[in-house]
Design a protein around this motif. Sequence first.
Motif, PDB file in Angstrom:
ATOM      1  N   HIS A 105       0.785  -1.164   0.111  1.00  0.00           N
ATOM      2  CA  HIS A 105      -0.114  -0.135   0.012  1.00  0.00           C
ATOM      3  C   HIS A 105       0.742   1.265  -0.183  1.00  0.00           C
ATOM      4  O   HIS A 105       1.901   1.193   0.566  1.00  0.00           O
ATOM      5  CB  HIS A 105      -0.972   0.099   1.238  1.00  0.00           C
ATOM      6  CG  HIS A 105      -2.086   0.775   0.938  1.00  0.00           C
ATOM      7  ND1 HIS A 105      -2.027   2.318   1.270  1.00  0.00           N
ATOM      8  CD2 HIS A 105      -3.257   0.875   0.829  1.00  0.00           C
ATOM      9  CE1 HIS A 105      -2.936   2.891   1.245  1.00  0.00           C
ATOM     10  NE2 HIS A 105      -3.910   2.034   0.629  1.00  0.00           N
ATOM     11  N   LYS A 106       0.441   2.295  -0.710  1.00  0.00           N
ATOM     12  CA  LYS A 106       1.341   3.252  -0.780  1.00  0.00           C
ATOM     13  C   LYS A 106       1.632   4.235   0.445  1.00  0.00           C
ATOM     14  O   LYS A 106       2.488   4.726   0.760  1.00  0.00           O
ATOM     15  CB  LYS A 106       0.718   4.431  -1.710  1.00  0.00           C
ATOM     16  CG  LYS A 106      -0.874   5.046  -1.394  1.00  0.00           C
ATOM     17  CD  LYS A 106      -1.440   5.763  -2.549  1.00  0.00           C
ATOM     18  CE  LYS A 106      -2.799   6.276  -2.048  1.00  0.00           C
ATOM     19  NZ  LYS A 106      -3.330   7.186  -3.065  1.00  0.00           N
ATOM     20  N   LYS A 107       0.511   3.949   1.381  1.00  0.00           N
ATOM     21  CA  LYS A 107       0.844   4.507   2.781  1.00  0.00           C
ATOM     22  C   LYS A 107       1.657   3.827   3.619  1.00  0.00           C
ATOM     23  O   LYS A 107       2.282   4.404   4.812  1.00  0.00           O
ATOM     24  CB  LYS A 107      -0.581   4.766   3.545  1.00  0.00           C
ATOM     25  CG  LYS A 107      -1.445   5.795   2.889  1.00  0.00           C
ATOM     26  CD  LYS A 107      -2.749   5.950   3.791  1.00  0.00           C
ATOM     27  CE  LYS A 107      -3.204   5.200   4.974  1.00  0.00           C
ATOM     28  NZ  LYS A 107      -4.195   5.576   5.663  1.00  0.00           N
TER      29      LYS A 107
END
Length: 214
Positions: free
Chosen positions: A44-46
């Motif tokens: 996930h990008k976060k």
Amino acid sequence: MKERVALIIGSTGLIGSHTLQNLIQNDSFTQVISISRKPLKVNHKKLKEIIIDFDKLDTVELNTPIDAAFCCLGTTMKKAGSKEAFYKVDFTYCINFGKLALQNGVKSFQIISSMGANADSLFYYNQVKGKMENELANMNFPTLNILQPSLLLGERSETRVGEDFGKIMNQVFSPFIPKKYKGIEGRKVANFMMQKAMDTTLSGVNRFTSDQMQ
């Protein structure tokens, strides 16, 4: 939007895996930093992963302010193999994680303890949990939320025979067990922990038992 950063350790466990998903899905957090021994099977990008031997937690440099931290570490005497190994996971690593969070300005610190935690307990497991709670309580977090669940229910990646037996007994005798002592799903504990982490009215040391989490 103000950047808010969450820090978590123990992301692969029963409660930790649910907590990680909650953090990723929560729009209030712009970054989630996970400290683990091995890579997570999550993309996930976060999410930012820090892979490290937990004996070296004191060498981690985050270089970013932490808004909320989540300690989901925990083992059993059987899995640990010795009192010393159990103490290292359930006390030393938890305290060192707490110090790391404090060094980075954490505002709210959440930790999974256990029902019956008491530094003066005759049971070693409860004694260590109690000592861990006391040590964290003396570290002066702006907000420290201690969760004390009873028997944890849910699918684990490992087999714990004692817990499996307890789950069966819990199911059979559920109608007669007071709510505080009933088994509770790991997902519910994770959801409750997230709610408390987001509660800006809380401060100081707060303890929560299973009947409050149900």
